[in-house]
Scaffold this active site. Structure first.
Site, short mmCIF file in Angstrom:
data_model
loop_
_atom_site.label_atom_id
_atom_site.label_comp_id
_atom_site.label_asym_id
_atom_site.label_seq_id
_atom_site.Cartn_x
_atom_site.Cartn_y
_atom_site.Cartn_z
N ARG A 35 3.49 7.14 0.01
CA ARG A 35 4.24 8.78 -0.39
C ARG A 35 5.61 8.73 -0.98
O ARG A 35 5.72 9.18 -1.76
CB ARG A 35 5.02 9.06 0.87
CG ARG A 35 5.70 9.96 1.34
CD ARG A 35 7.09 9.48 2.28
NE ARG A 35 6.55 9.43 3.44
CZ ARG A 35 5.79 9.91 4.21
NH1 ARG A 35 5.91 11.36 4.62
NH2 ARG A 35 5.12 9.72 5.28
N CYS A 60 -1.10 32.75 12.03
CA CYS A 60 -0.92 32.91 12.97
C CYS A 60 -0.77 32.29 13.82
O CYS A 60 -1.17 31.61 15.51
CB CYS A 60 -2.12 33.22 13.82
SG CYS A 60 -2.36 34.92 13.72
N GLU A 61 0.46 31.33 13.90
CA GLU A 61 0.98 29.96 14.79
C GLU A 61 2.75 30.48 14.56
O GLU A 61 3.28 29.81 13.31
CB GLU A 61 0.95 28.81 14.22
CG GLU A 61 -0.99 28.56 14.20
CD GLU A 61 -1.53 28.12 15.78
OE1 GLU A 61 -0.83 27.73 16.54
OE2 GLU A 61 -2.36 28.42 15.80
N GLU A 87 0.84 -1.15 -0.06
CA GLU A 87 0.03 -0.55 0.16
C GLU A 87 0.97 1.56 0.33
O GLU A 87 1.02 1.80 0.68
CB GLU A 87 -0.66 -0.27 1.68
CG GLU A 87 -1.90 -1.19 1.22
CD GLU A 87 -2.07 -1.44 3.04
OE1 GLU A 87 -1.52 -0.46 4.04
OE2 GLU A 87 -3.32 -2.63 2.93
N PRO A 88 1.81 1.41 -0.59
CA PRO A 88 2.85 2.63 -1.14
C PRO A 88 1.75 4.09 -1.10
O PRO A 88 0.84 3.68 -2.69
CB PRO A 88 3.40 2.29 -2.47
CG PRO A 88 3.04 1.27 -3.44
CD PRO A 88 1.84 1.02 -2.13
N ARG A 120 2.87 19.37 7.05
CA ARG A 120 4.42 18.48 7.42
C ARG A 120 5.44 18.94 8.67
O ARG A 120 5.96 18.66 9.03
CB ARG A 120 4.77 17.54 6.67
CG ARG A 120 3.80 17.05 5.20
CD ARG A 120 4.67 16.55 4.32
NE ARG A 120 5.30 14.97 5.34
CZ ARG A 120 6.16 14.30 5.62
NH1 ARG A 120 7.20 15.26 4.82
NH2 ARG A 120 7.09 13.64 6.78
N TYR A 171 5.29 18.05 12.60
CA TYR A 171 6.19 16.54 12.31
C TYR A 171 7.94 17.23 12.65
O TYR A 171 8.75 16.72 12.41
CB TYR A 171 6.96 15.69 11.28
CG TYR A 171 5.34 15.12 10.82
CD1 TYR A 171 3.80 14.04 11.31
CD2 TYR A 171 4.88 14.90 9.47
CE1 TYR A 171 3.16 13.70 11.43
CE2 TYR A 171 3.15 14.22 9.56
CZ TYR A 171 2.64 14.16 10.28
OH TYR A 171 1.32 13.25 9.90
N1 LLP Z 1 -1.11 1.75 4.55
C1 LLP Z 1 -1.85 2.00 6.10
C2 LLP Z 1 -1.86 1.07 6.54
C3 LLP Z 1 -1.08 3.41 6.42
O1 LLP Z 1 -1.81 3.69 7.29
C4 LLP Z 1 -0.32 4.18 5.73
C5 LLP Z 1 -0.19 5.13 5.74
C6 LLP Z 1 0.09 3.91 4.37
C7 LLP Z 1 -0.40 2.28 4.36
C8 LLP Z 1 0.44 4.31 3.14
O2 LLP Z 1 1.93 4.54 4.00
P1 LLP Z 1 3.32 5.71 2.70
O3 LLP Z 1 3.49 4.91 1.75
O4 LLP Z 1 2.59 7.04 2.39
O5 LLP Z 1 4.03 5.70 4.15
N2 LLP Z 1 0.95 12.26 7.68
C9 LLP Z 1 2.55 11.09 7.37
C10 LLP Z 1 2.00 10.02 6.95
C11 LLP Z 1 0.87 9.79 8.20
C12 LLP Z 1 0.96 7.72 7.29
C13 LLP Z 1 -0.02 7.50 7.61
N3 LLP Z 1 -0.77 5.92 7.74
C14 LLP Z 1 3.10 12.09 6.87
O6 LLP Z 1 2.75 13.12 6.33
O7 LLP Z 1 4.53 11.89 6.56
#
Ligand code: LLP
Length: 415
Positions: A276, A343-344, A273-274, A313, A317
């Site tokens: 990012r 305003c932060e 499930e990619p 982000r 983070y």
């Molecule tokens: N599958 C599940 C169950 C997830 O919870 C996530 C991301 C993904 C797949 C996708 O993950 P990726 O391949 O994108 O790493 N907002 C945060 C990232 C939160 C990710 C949440 N879950 C950020 O901006 O870094």
């Protein structure tokens, strides 16, 4: 010219100058490269080679319809985290059989929809959720396809806010609970256990946590086979990180090889499930310098018209995103605190950045903003959601227009 590059010093997206797009559409503005999106998707797909696999693009990273459609046209399936993401996925053309429904908290209404649609799988996060799905399936005379999400107690070594695989995190079920559930499913006629699922975090930049999680899931699939359940696939989640700052991250090839090595002996297809790694590098946020003022003896503030409302982000983070002037001047670099208009005090987009001299109205590009950028934008300070543009083969189009005040107020009543 593909992706984000410089032509005679000016930043372009798939050959189109960002300044031309910004002039027409204003700022702040997300600009995506279709060529990059394609090559990121196809790169991971190819990395799995002949091993049976399906990429379920994680819509949460960016589900703007045109991007979701583009990925679908390449053969992607979808991972949706809410019933609303499922609706968007359906509008983008994904069939229910191409959607996995993840998410740590699914309401009854969401589960009812999920069961009725006959999704590829609902990824189950607790014994209670499994029981609720079963009750819905029984009541409606269906068989619900489910995957059980394991909490493997593995440290993803990513930012604590986006690490999900430790026992203390709210995600999934611990191993002992999972084993109890595996023992019960064969007798539960309204449930079909099709997979085991794991996702240990996001922006993971070493392969070990992903490898260990895959190995665990492969071992569990043996246990499940022993109680007579034939799984259809193993869902190894998302999480592969990208290089925001130029440091090395695992390649798609190394990532896929690591997962396949752990799973191959099971013969089961891999689902990942990619999010990012596909969408992140495909987008930049273009912003304009709207004020400059002295800060310390060594640095100035550059206030830009994009901040935590457009790209959360950095504030949330402390995330690093590369920032570059769209047309850098031929001057020595100086230090800027690049800040947003919200305003932060946390609304800092880039700390202590060395940039050639900025002047009022200059454009800057904030890189690797295609994932968790537009998707996490908000209306705080009544700032409208930014416009989004997709550049494809030298042509560009607005795929999401800028929100207006009337759009915002359309939901409100004041009498
Ligand atoms: N599958 C599940 C169950 C997830 O919870 C996530 C991301 C993904 C797949 C996708 O993950 P990726 O391949 O994108 O790493 N907002 C945060 C990232 C939160 C990710 C949440 N879950 C950020 O901006 O870094």
């Amino acid at each position: 010219m593909v992706g984000f590059a410089r032509i005679s010093n000016e930043l372009v997206c798939d050959g189109v100058p960002l300044s031309a797009i910004a002039l027409a559409e204003g700022t702040p503005l997300y600009v995506y490269s279709a060529a990059t999106l394609r090559s990121r998707y196809l790169g991971i797909d190819a990395a799995f080679g002949a091993y049976p696999h399906t990429l379920h693009y994680a819509l949460k990273a960016n589900s703007t319809l045109a991007l979701a459609r583009l990925l679908r046209s390449l053969g992607s399936a979808a991972d949706a985290n809410s019933i609303w993401e499922i609706e968007v996925a359906r509008k983008a053309g994904f069939q229910p059989s191409e959607i996995v429904f993840t998410g740590v908290g699914k309401s009854t209404a969401e589960l009812e929809c999920g069961v009725a649609l006959g999704l590829k799988a609902i990824n189950v996060e607790s014994a209670g959720e499994l029981a609720r799905i079963e009750a819905i399936a029984q009541r409606t005379g269906r068989t619900a396809r489910v995957a059980i999400r394991i909490n493997p107690d593995i440290d993803a070594k990513s930012h604590p806010h986006i690490s999900t695989g430790l026992k203390i995190n709210k995600f999934g079920v611990p191993l002992d609970t999972a084993r109890e559930l595996f023992a019960t499913v064969p007798a539960r006629r309204a449930l079909k256990l099709v997979a085991i699922h794991v996702h240990v975090g996001s922006q993971i930049t070493t392969l070990d946590p992903l490898r260990h999680a895959a190995a665990l899931i492969a071992r569990l699939s043996d246990e499940v086979a022993r109680v007579g359940v034939m799984l259809e696939y193993l869902d190894l989640g998302g999480g592969l990180g990208i290089s925001y700052d130029g440091r090395d991250v695992p390649s798609a090839a190394a990532y896929a090889a690591a997962l396949v090595a752990e799973v191959r002996r099971t013969g089961l297809p891999i689902v990942v499930e990619p999010g990012r790694t596909i969408a992140g590098p495909a987008g930049v946020l273009v912003a304009r310098v709207i004020d400059l003022k002295p800060r310390t003896a060594e640095s100035d503030f550059a206030v830009i018209d994009a901040g935590m409302t457009e790209l959360l982000r950095p504030a949330l983070y402390g995330a690093f995103h590369r920032i570059e002037p769209v047309k850098p001047r031929d001057t020595p670099e100086q230090t800027y605190e690049v800040v947003g208009p919200v305003c932060e005090s946390s609304d800092v987009v880039g700390r202590d950045r060395r940039l050639s001299r900025l002047e009022l109205d200059d454009l800057v590009a904030i890189f690797d903003a295609g994932a968790y950028g537009a998707a996490m934008a908000s209306n705080y300070n009544r700032r409208p959601l930014p416009a989004e543009v997709l550049v494809d083969e030298g042509r560009w189009k607005v795929i999401r227009r800028r929100q207006t005040t009337d759009d915002m107020l359309a939901l409100e009543t004041d009498d």
